[in-house]
Design an enzyme around this catalytic site. Structure first.
Site, PDB file in Angstrom:
ATOM      1  N   GLY A  54      -7.361  28.973  30.271  1.00 42.67           N
ATOM      2  CA  GLY A  54      -7.228  27.614  29.597  1.00 42.67           C
ATOM      3  C   GLY A  54      -6.397  26.517  30.346  1.00 42.67           C
ATOM      4  O   GLY A  54      -5.432  26.756  31.023  1.00 42.67           O
ATOM      5  N   CYS A  81      -5.328  34.960  31.979  1.00 37.76           N
ATOM      6  CA  CYS A  81      -4.546  33.912  32.384  1.00 37.76           C
ATOM      7  C   CYS A  81      -3.882  33.285  30.878  1.00 37.76           C
ATOM      8  O   CYS A  81      -2.988  33.817  30.460  1.00 37.76           O
ATOM      9  CB  CYS A  81      -5.374  32.882  32.785  1.00 37.76           C
ATOM     10  SG  CYS A  81      -4.750  31.350  33.976  1.00 37.76           S
ATOM     11  N   TYR A  82      -4.552  32.153  30.615  1.00 34.42           N
ATOM     12  CA  TYR A  82      -3.951  31.641  29.197  1.00 34.42           C
ATOM     13  C   TYR A  82      -4.004  32.543  28.048  1.00 34.42           C
ATOM     14  O   TYR A  82      -3.107  32.856  27.252  1.00 34.42           O
ATOM     15  CB  TYR A  82      -4.500  30.302  29.068  1.00 34.42           C
ATOM     16  CG  TYR A  82      -4.254  29.673  27.483  1.00 34.42           C
ATOM     17  CD1 TYR A  82      -2.757  29.068  27.677  1.00 34.42           C
ATOM     18  CD2 TYR A  82      -4.692  29.845  26.194  1.00 34.42           C
ATOM     19  CE1 TYR A  82      -2.524  28.303  26.445  1.00 34.42           C
ATOM     20  CE2 TYR A  82      -4.323  29.103  25.348  1.00 34.42           C
ATOM     21  CZ  TYR A  82      -3.146  28.355  25.103  1.00 34.42           C
ATOM     22  OH  TYR A  82      -2.712  27.733  24.347  1.00 34.42           O
ATOM     23  N   HIS A 168      -7.961  35.607  37.660  1.00 39.70           N
ATOM     24  CA  HIS A 168      -9.264  35.559  37.057  1.00 39.70           C
ATOM     25  C   HIS A 168     -10.335  36.460  37.727  1.00 39.70           C
ATOM     26  O   HIS A 168     -10.638  36.386  39.010  1.00 39.70           O
ATOM     27  CB  HIS A 168      -9.728  33.945  37.266  1.00 39.70           C
ATOM     28  CG  HIS A 168      -8.951  33.206  36.524  1.00 39.70           C
ATOM     29  ND1 HIS A 168      -9.559  32.479  35.315  1.00 39.70           N
ATOM     30  CD2 HIS A 168      -7.926  32.323  36.710  1.00 39.70           C
ATOM     31  CE1 HIS A 168      -8.780  31.619  34.757  1.00 39.70           C
ATOM     32  NE2 HIS A 168      -7.840  31.597  35.811  1.00 39.70           N
ATOM     33  N   GLU A 170     -13.374  37.043  36.978  1.00 36.13           N
ATOM     34  CA  GLU A 170     -14.830  36.509  36.760  1.00 36.13           C
ATOM     35  C   GLU A 170     -15.137  35.848  37.911  1.00 36.13           C
ATOM     36  O   GLU A 170     -16.512  35.450  37.919  1.00 36.13           O
ATOM     37  CB  GLU A 170     -14.887  35.644  35.792  1.00 36.13           C
ATOM     38  CG  GLU A 170     -14.099  34.294  35.625  1.00 36.13           C
ATOM     39  CD  GLU A 170     -12.813  34.406  35.037  1.00 36.13           C
ATOM     40  OE1 GLU A 170     -12.307  33.394  34.541  1.00 36.13           O
ATOM     41  OE2 GLU A 170     -12.275  35.639  34.907  1.00 36.13           O
ATOM     42  N   SER A 222     -43.354  21.774  28.166  1.00 38.17           N
ATOM     43  CA  SER A 222     -43.198  21.156  29.119  1.00 38.17           C
ATOM     44  C   SER A 222     -43.834  21.533  30.635  1.00 38.17           C
ATOM     45  O   SER A 222     -44.016  20.789  31.518  1.00 38.17           O
ATOM     46  CB  SER A 222     -41.676  20.633  29.401  1.00 38.17           C
ATOM     47  OG  SER A 222     -41.061  21.629  30.034  1.00 38.17           O
ATOM     48  N   GLY A 223     -43.945  22.935  30.601  1.00 33.32           N
ATOM     49  CA  GLY A 223     -44.361  23.292  31.877  1.00 33.32           C
ATOM     50  C   GLY A 223     -43.471  23.932  32.711  1.00 33.32           C
ATOM     51  O   GLY A 223     -43.528  24.717  33.856  1.00 33.32           O
ATOM     52  N   GLY A 224     -42.134  23.795  32.285  1.00 36.24           N
ATOM     53  CA  GLY A 224     -40.836  24.331  33.024  1.00 36.24           C
ATOM     54  C   GLY A 224     -40.627  25.676  32.666  1.00 36.24           C
ATOM     55  O   GLY A 224     -41.114  26.015  31.575  1.00 36.24           O
ATOM     56  N   VAL A 225     -39.962  26.456  33.338  1.00 35.95           N
ATOM     57  CA  VAL A 225     -39.606  27.902  33.143  1.00 35.95           C
ATOM     58  C   VAL A 225     -39.125  27.831  31.870  1.00 35.95           C
ATOM     59  O   VAL A 225     -39.583  28.932  31.120  1.00 35.95           O
ATOM     60  CB  VAL A 225     -38.782  28.618  34.165  1.00 35.95           C
ATOM     61  CG1 VAL A 225     -37.483  27.962  34.335  1.00 35.95           C
ATOM     62  CG2 VAL A 225     -38.721  30.033  33.910  1.00 35.95           C
ATOM     63  N   ASP A 226     -38.237  27.523  31.209  1.00 33.25           N
ATOM     64  CA  ASP A 226     -37.739  27.625  29.807  1.00 33.25           C
ATOM     65  C   ASP A 226     -38.746  27.449  28.828  1.00 33.25           C
ATOM     66  O   ASP A 226     -38.738  28.425  27.952  1.00 33.25           O
ATOM     67  CB  ASP A 226     -36.489  26.394  29.505  1.00 33.25           C
ATOM     68  CG  ASP A 226     -35.607  26.388  30.660  1.00 33.25           C
ATOM     69  OD1 ASP A 226     -35.349  27.524  31.333  1.00 33.25           O
ATOM     70  OD2 ASP A 226     -34.911  25.274  30.834  1.00 33.25           O
ATOM     71  N   SER A 227     -39.432  26.429  28.634  1.00 32.46           N
ATOM     72  CA  SER A 227     -40.496  26.127  27.747  1.00 32.46           C
ATOM     73  C   SER A 227     -41.861  27.265  27.992  1.00 32.46           C
ATOM     74  O   SER A 227     -42.111  27.687  26.880  1.00 32.46           O
ATOM     75  CB  SER A 227     -40.866  24.740  27.684  1.00 32.46           C
ATOM     76  OG  SER A 227     -41.697  24.221  28.804  1.00 32.46           O
ATOM     77  N   SER A 228     -41.965  27.489  29.038  1.00 34.95           N
ATOM     78  CA  SER A 228     -43.123  28.409  29.267  1.00 34.95           C
ATOM     79  C   SER A 228     -42.555  29.889  28.893  1.00 34.95           C
ATOM     80  O   SER A 228     -43.485  30.265  28.121  1.00 34.95           O
ATOM     81  CB  SER A 228     -43.437  28.499  30.917  1.00 34.95           C
ATOM     82  OG  SER A 228     -43.705  27.190  31.356  1.00 34.95           O
ATOM     83  N   LYS A 370     -30.120  30.471  32.737  1.00 36.43           N
ATOM     84  CA  LYS A 370     -31.481  30.320  33.448  1.00 36.43           C
ATOM     85  C   LYS A 370     -31.878  31.695  34.215  1.00 36.43           C
ATOM     86  O   LYS A 370     -33.237  31.996  34.352  1.00 36.43           O
ATOM     87  CB  LYS A 370     -31.290  29.358  34.388  1.00 36.43           C
ATOM     88  CG  LYS A 370     -32.388  28.702  35.170  1.00 36.43           C
ATOM     89  CD  LYS A 370     -33.502  28.393  34.275  1.00 36.43           C
ATOM     90  CE  LYS A 370     -33.285  26.790  34.242  1.00 36.43           C
ATOM     91  NZ  LYS A 370     -34.176  25.853  33.411  1.00 36.43           N
TER      92      LYS A 370
END
Length: 514
Positions: A54, A81-82, A168, A170, A222-228, A370
């Site tokens: 942080g 870290c923090y 870090h 990550e 919508s046709g995007g990957v998320d909604s599909s 994603k």
């Protein structure tokens, strides 16, 4: 429920990366605000807890504090870290501001190759980013590693399974960071690595069936990957109880509306197309603030869904609305009072929803990134052209038009965007670039065209590389590709006389301009 690691967010720019790395190691992680109540953490039955970094000093007035109950939960804790400073301060060590803030590459020497530092080749290259530094350890703590400027780079209290790192693990700049995290997850927290696309699908299908019962669900497609992927997942769970609604809000890319309807008619999903172009553009007339645009579009989408649900309800009202909300949407839209990090923007399908929403929401992808959504889509059998379709914001071209959204400006941007996409795809770069598009700016510049003076619009081109959308770097597109894009836009799009290329990474910028 899969093995879960809770990550408490103290405001680091890298916090989301911690969650991503844990999931890459096939362990489910969930990001919670640093002040999450005990009940919220206990609900997840975590196998371990990670405290993020942080920007604050542990001694700053109002700095985020370590929850009093945290060390009573009897699970392993890793402070980064923090988070390391908080643990040391809480347990009787001494933390002081460094004489010089340490930021960037550092070399760390392993003192004890055990616990987090097992099987590491010393010395290791790491990424530091800190202002405070521990100057005296709590009693019973052990030094695992040090650097020339940091005597306590990695420390542990093995008896209580408390561990801490000044660097870090990550970030990609710590090459052996995944190994360190793997030791924490598997050797210390005893996780099983059961977070896979197949296990996610099986669990989610069961949850959807149990929640929906015999009710019907409307899905925003919508046709995007998320909604599909969301639609396919819900369809797998409840079959004919699902009705997908595709709303053409007039802010889609060239040819998109026709292509989406054709695609999903072939996927055996019931799809209802709605032409709402006029009403959306009317609502956006004169609106220039991006947050207001997103809220207007989010609210109007819901009104369209409500009207559509009423018209097709027959004898059974539609109770649920399914949508493809992702974890980054939730994180970036989180209210400031629930996070030590700032809210970046309101996503139309999260903070942009109206308060009087008449549906109960089903968001099966709400805790996925994603790339995880794409893995689930492939597991569900969706075509690659759907799974790897580049991200496109729900508000569409409205948030790629800086300033007023008018039909003429939408047409200009749609034409410019089609050129950007065509040239990148024709160059064979589509799978190498995460996202690529045009932005219509309100700026006008002087130019010379046909031996005459022009004073017309500037179009910006944005192309980025990324793994998950949480961080991104600007794409190093070949010069000849950029040249073709610029030449075509200036010659084919009326009202544009200059093209610029955005070379800003995320952070400090976001992928979208609005």
């Amino acid at each position: 429920m899969p093995d879960t690691i809770v990550i408490l967010d103290f405001g680091s720019q890298y916090t989301q990366l911690i969650a991503r790395r844990v999931r890459e190691l096939r362990v489910y992680s969930e990001l919670l605000p640093h002040d999450a109540p005990r009940e919220e953490i206990a609900r997840l039955q975590p196998r371990g807890i990670i405290l993020s970094g942080g920007p604050a000093s542990v001694y700053d007035p109002g700095a985020p504090a370590l929850p009093d109950f945290l060390l009573d939960l009897d699970v392993p804790v890793l402070g980064i870290c923090y988070g390391m400073g908080l643990l040391a301060q809480k347990l009787g060590g001494r933390v002081e501001p460094s004489a010089q803030r340490e930021y960037g590459h550092a070399i760390v020497h392993i003192d004890r190759a055990e616990f987090l530092t097992s099987n590491l080749q010393s010395p290791i290259s790491v990424w530091m980013s800190h202002g405070d530094q521990i100057t005296a350890l709590p009693s019973d703590w052990t030094v695992l590693a040090h650097s020339d400027t940091c005597p306590f780079a990695a420390i542990a209290e093995p008896a209580r399974k408390i561990y801490a790192l000044q660097f870090h693990p990550e970030v990609a700049h710590t090459p052996q960071g995944l190994t360190i995290l793997r030791h924490f997850l598997y050797d210390i927290c005893a996780c099983q690595g059961d977070w896979t696309p197949a296990s996610f699908i099986a669990t989610t299908v069961e949850q959807i069936r149990a929640r929906v019962g015999n009710d019907r669900v409307l899905c925003a497609l919508s046709g995007g990957v998320d909604s599909s992927v969301a639609a396919t997942l819900v369809g797998k769970a409840i079959g004919e109880q699902l009705v997908c609604v595709f709303v053409d809000h007039g802010l889609l890319r060239e040819g998109e509306a026709r292509a989406v309807v054709q695609l999903f008619e072939n996927q055996n999903l019931e799809i209802v197309p709605v032409d709402a172009r006029a009403r959306f553009l009317d609502k956006l007339r004169g609106v220039v603030d991006p947050e207001e645009k997103r809220k207007i579009i989010g609210a109007e989408f819901v009104r369209v869904f409500e009207e559509t649900a009423h018209s097709i309800a027959r004898d059974q009202p539609i109770r649920f609305l399914a949508q493809g909300t992702l974890y980054p949407d939730v994180i970036e839209s989180r209210a400031p009072e629930r996070s030590a990090a700032a809210r970046i923007k309101t996503h139309h399908n999260v903070g942009g929803l109206p308060e009087d929403l008449q549906f109960e929401l089903i968001e099966p992808l709400r805790y996925l990134f994603k790339d995880e959504v794409r893995a689930v889509g492939l597991e569900l059998g969706l075509p690659e052209k759907v799974v790897y379709r580049q991200p496109f914001p729900g508000p569409g071209l409205a948030v790629r038009i800086l300033g007023d959204v008018t039909p003429a400006r939408v047409d200009a941007l749609r034409a410019a965007d089609a050129i950007v996409r065509a040239e990148i795809e024709n160059a064979g770069l589509a799978r190498d670039v995460w996202q690529y598009f045009a932005i219509l700016t309100p700026l006008k510049t002087v130019g010379v065209m046909g031996d005459g003076r022009t004073y017309e619009n500037v179009v910006a081109v944005r192309a980025v590389t990324s793994a998950d959308g949480m961080t991104a770097d600007w794409a190093r597109l070949p010069g000849d590709v950029l040249a073709r894009i610029s030449n075509r836009i200036i010659n084919e799009v009326r009202g544009v006389n200059r093209v610029v290329y955005d070379i800003t990474s995320k952070p400090p910028g976001t992928i979208e301009w609005e």
